[in-house]
Design an enzyme around this catalytic site. Structure first.
Site, short mmCIF file in Angstrom:
data_model
loop_
_atom_site.label_atom_id
_atom_site.label_comp_id
_atom_site.label_asym_id
_atom_site.label_seq_id
_atom_site.Cartn_x
_atom_site.Cartn_y
_atom_site.Cartn_z
N ARG A 42 -71.54 -60.35 32.76
CA ARG A 42 -71.86 -59.03 33.33
C ARG A 42 -73.32 -58.95 33.75
NH1 ARG A 42 -69.95 -56.34 27.81
NH2 ARG A 42 -68.58 -58.15 28.00
N LYS A 94 -70.78 -69.68 20.69
CA LYS A 94 -69.33 -69.57 20.51
C LYS A 94 -68.88 -70.54 19.42
CE LYS A 94 -67.96 -68.42 25.26
NZ LYS A 94 -67.35 -67.12 24.94
N1 BES Z 1 -66.60 -66.31 29.49
C1 BES Z 1 -66.40 -65.44 28.39
C2 BES Z 1 -65.03 -64.77 28.43
C3 BES Z 1 -63.83 -65.65 28.21
C4 BES Z 1 -63.47 -66.01 26.93
C5 BES Z 1 -63.05 -66.04 29.26
C6 BES Z 1 -62.35 -66.79 26.74
C7 BES Z 1 -61.92 -66.81 29.06
C8 BES Z 1 -61.57 -67.19 27.79
C9 BES Z 1 -67.46 -64.34 28.37
O1 BES Z 1 -68.70 -64.70 28.84
C10 BES Z 1 -67.61 -63.90 26.96
O2 BES Z 1 -68.05 -64.70 26.17
N2 BES Z 1 -67.27 -62.67 26.68
C11 BES Z 1 -67.37 -62.14 25.37
C12 BES Z 1 -68.01 -60.78 25.47
C13 BES Z 1 -68.42 -60.19 24.15
C14 BES Z 1 -69.54 -61.00 23.54
C15 BES Z 1 -68.84 -58.77 24.35
C16 BES Z 1 -65.97 -62.05 24.79
O3 BES Z 1 -65.03 -61.74 25.53
O4 BES Z 1 -65.80 -62.33 23.60
MN MN Z 2 -69.90 -65.55 27.30
#
Ligand code: BES
Ligand code: MN
Ligand code: ZN
Length: 527
Positions: free
Chosen positions: A379, A305
């Protein structure tokens, strides 16, 4: 901190702070720039405090007659009486707005503000005069006030050198010891008292969820989360089982293990069971399962990230925290049913052993998964958890909670949890439960086309699709692992934690879902 119900005269109850709710009487026809109109009449003090105000030399009445306190929703006026022959040392007038608009949420805000003021001022004894209101029963009113007070008194300060310990313990609310809810004309206090104790238990469960979610990731790796679950089980009589290490391998938790393999802190699979069924019929009934995403820190893994805001990813186990808080409350209330809480806990880290984009992994359900983004890890761990729940417990209904997608946060913000699922009936049950607790649950679409986006060329499914409809495609992925079980997925990415605060919600973890799930389970057992 204890919440009690009192029926005495407010002036006879020793209080460091007495909060008096005041309805506004102003018609809402205000001038364009906010200047008051000529139709304004002063709000009046509740009847129950007329004698008290006399003992205070009419200080309350004077405040109401001044033109600046109108009783508008959220307005406050603090009074330190000069002349005082009562047992009340401070008074807070709190505006509720027009009586016909007052609902349970307004009362949570009232009590939240009251508890917040009392804690900030380091007071021990808070009293709140319950507004007398035709639209809300005394029971509903007491429940909402209790929730607001317990949630509003919450602080997360265990890392402050002179701060309080874990606020989720009823004995750890700093100097605040007692919250008295005053119902002067109450004929039958018993049902009101029982509503207060239910609300107290549920709100303490929510504060426990906040403590867990607020904990820094270095203090709460998966094994520490498992320890907390075991502690709660020991204290409340839940049955707790933790699967880890070689047992996870033997149990074919391939997806959970893949997510956790980049971290020094190994994954843990936690099962908390409340076996509360008391009749033969209830014992035969299929259980309810609640499943939580427990990523104790989500760096994104190899698909790292960006660093801005990454610190918030300590909250990526908020779904798991809600499961622990809910199970504690269900056990303490000893609800007469079989409820199972399931948590898939792992830390998502880059490293020499981390899973990679392009890997194909297995899953407990037997499906193969192509990894197209290691940041779509929630997921994966949920796939194993949902499959385990269905396979081992054959639940009558299953709810999962997860801070699953940034897309859901963008769609709904901090105002609503996204509701996805395969059963309109169950989705409606969740929305209704959320309505009763003030936790907004908003329906989101799950089309067959959303699953099409998740098709892989080399495996049965891939773990991330396109940017479009990211919250729905994530839900479509999960749906592949629930079979025919009636299921709802709650995406709490936007609602799991907050930056600004309101009266009963401090900055940080919200513990969203605890009170709603408790209300839902209670409703199910009453059917
Ligand atoms: N934990 C994150 C989602 C999230 C992001 C929750 C910001 C709260 C605030 C999750 O694991 C994630 O990184 N999701 C990605 C999925 C994508 C890579 C398909 C996302 O939402 O960008
Ligand atoms: Mn994630
Ligand atoms: Zn995540």
């Amino acid at each position: 901190m204890k919440v009690t119900v009192k029926t005495q005269n407010p002036g006879d109850i020793p209080s460091d702070l007495l909060v008096i709710p005041v309805f506004s009487t102003t018609s809402p026809t205000q001038g364009k720039r906010g200047q008051s109109t000529k139709t304004k009449t002063s709000p009046s003090l509740p009847r129950a405090v007329a004698a008290l105000d006399k003992a205070l030399g009419g200080a309350g009445q004077a405040a109401l007659e001044s033109s600046d306190f109108t009783g508008a929703a959220g307005q406050k006026a603090l009074i330190y009486p000069v002349k005082n022959s009562s047992r009340v040392s401070r008074i807070l007038l709190y505006g509720l707005g027009p009586a016909e608009k007052v609902d349970a949420e307004a009362l949570r805000n009232l009590a939240g503000t009251a508890a917040d003021e009392a804690r900030t001022r380091k007071l021990a004894k808070l009293s709140i005069l319950a507004p007398s209101h035709r639209g809300l029963s005394s029971e509903a009113c007491a429940g909402a006030l209790t929730e607001g007070a317990v949630l509003g008194a919450y602080r997360y300060e265990q890392y402050k050198s002179n701060g309080a310990k874990k606020t989720s313990r009823p004995d750890n609310y700093g100097p605040l010891r007692q919250v008295a809810l005053i119902f002067p004309d109450l004929k039958k206090p018993a049902p009101v008292r029982s509503q207060v104790s239910t609300a107290e238990v549920a709100s303490h469960g929510q504060n426990l969820a906040r403590d867990l979610s607020n904990a820094p990731a270095n203090a709460l790796p998966p094994a520490a989360l498992a320890r907390e679950a075991r502690r709660v089980a020991r204290e409340t009589g839940l049955v707790c089982r933790v699967i880890r290490g070689a047992e996870l391998e033997r149990g074919r938790f391939h997806a959970l293990r893949a997510v956790g393999q980049g971290s020094q802190n190994p994954p843990q699979f936690i099962v908390l069971e409340h076996r509360g069924a008391r009749t033969a019929k209830a014992r035969k009934a299929a259980p309810l399962c609640i499943v939580g995403k427990g990523i104790t820190f989500d760096s994104g893994g190899i698909s790292l990230k960006p660093s801005g805001g990454m610190q918030d990813m300590k909250h990526d186990m908020s779904g798991a925290a809600t499961v622990v808080g809910t199970m504690q409350a269900i056990a303490q209330l000893n609800l007469p049913c079989h409820v199972v809480g399931i948590i898939a806990a792992a830390e998502n880290m880059p490293g020499g052993r981390a899973y990679r984009p392009g890997d194909v992994i297995g899953s407990r359900a037997g499906k193969t998964i192509e990894i197209t983004n290691t940041d779509a890890e929630g997921r994966l761990v949920l796939a194993d958890a949902l499959d385990y729940a269905v396979d081992v417990f054959k639940p009558a209904a299953m709810i999962d909670l997860a801070t699953l997608t940034g897309a859901c946060m963008i769609a709904l913000g901090e105002w609503a949890t996204g509701v996805f699922g395969n059963s309109d009936e169950l989705s409606k049950e969740m929305a209704d439960a959320g309505q009763s607790t003030g936790e907004c649950m908003w329906p989101m679409p799950l089309f067959p086309d959303h699953l099409r986006i998740m098709k892989s060329h080399i495996a049965d499914i891939k773990n991330s699709g396109a940017r479009e409809a990211g919250a729905s495609t994530a839900a479509a992925f999960l749906k592949e692992f629930v079979g025919e079980t009636p299921w709802v997925h709650l995406d709490i990415a936007g609602t799991g934690w907050k930056s600004p605060k309101n009266s009963y919600q401090k900055t940080g973890a919200t513990g969203v879902g605890v009170r709603t799930l408790v209300a839902w389970v209670k409703d199910r057992v009453q059917q």
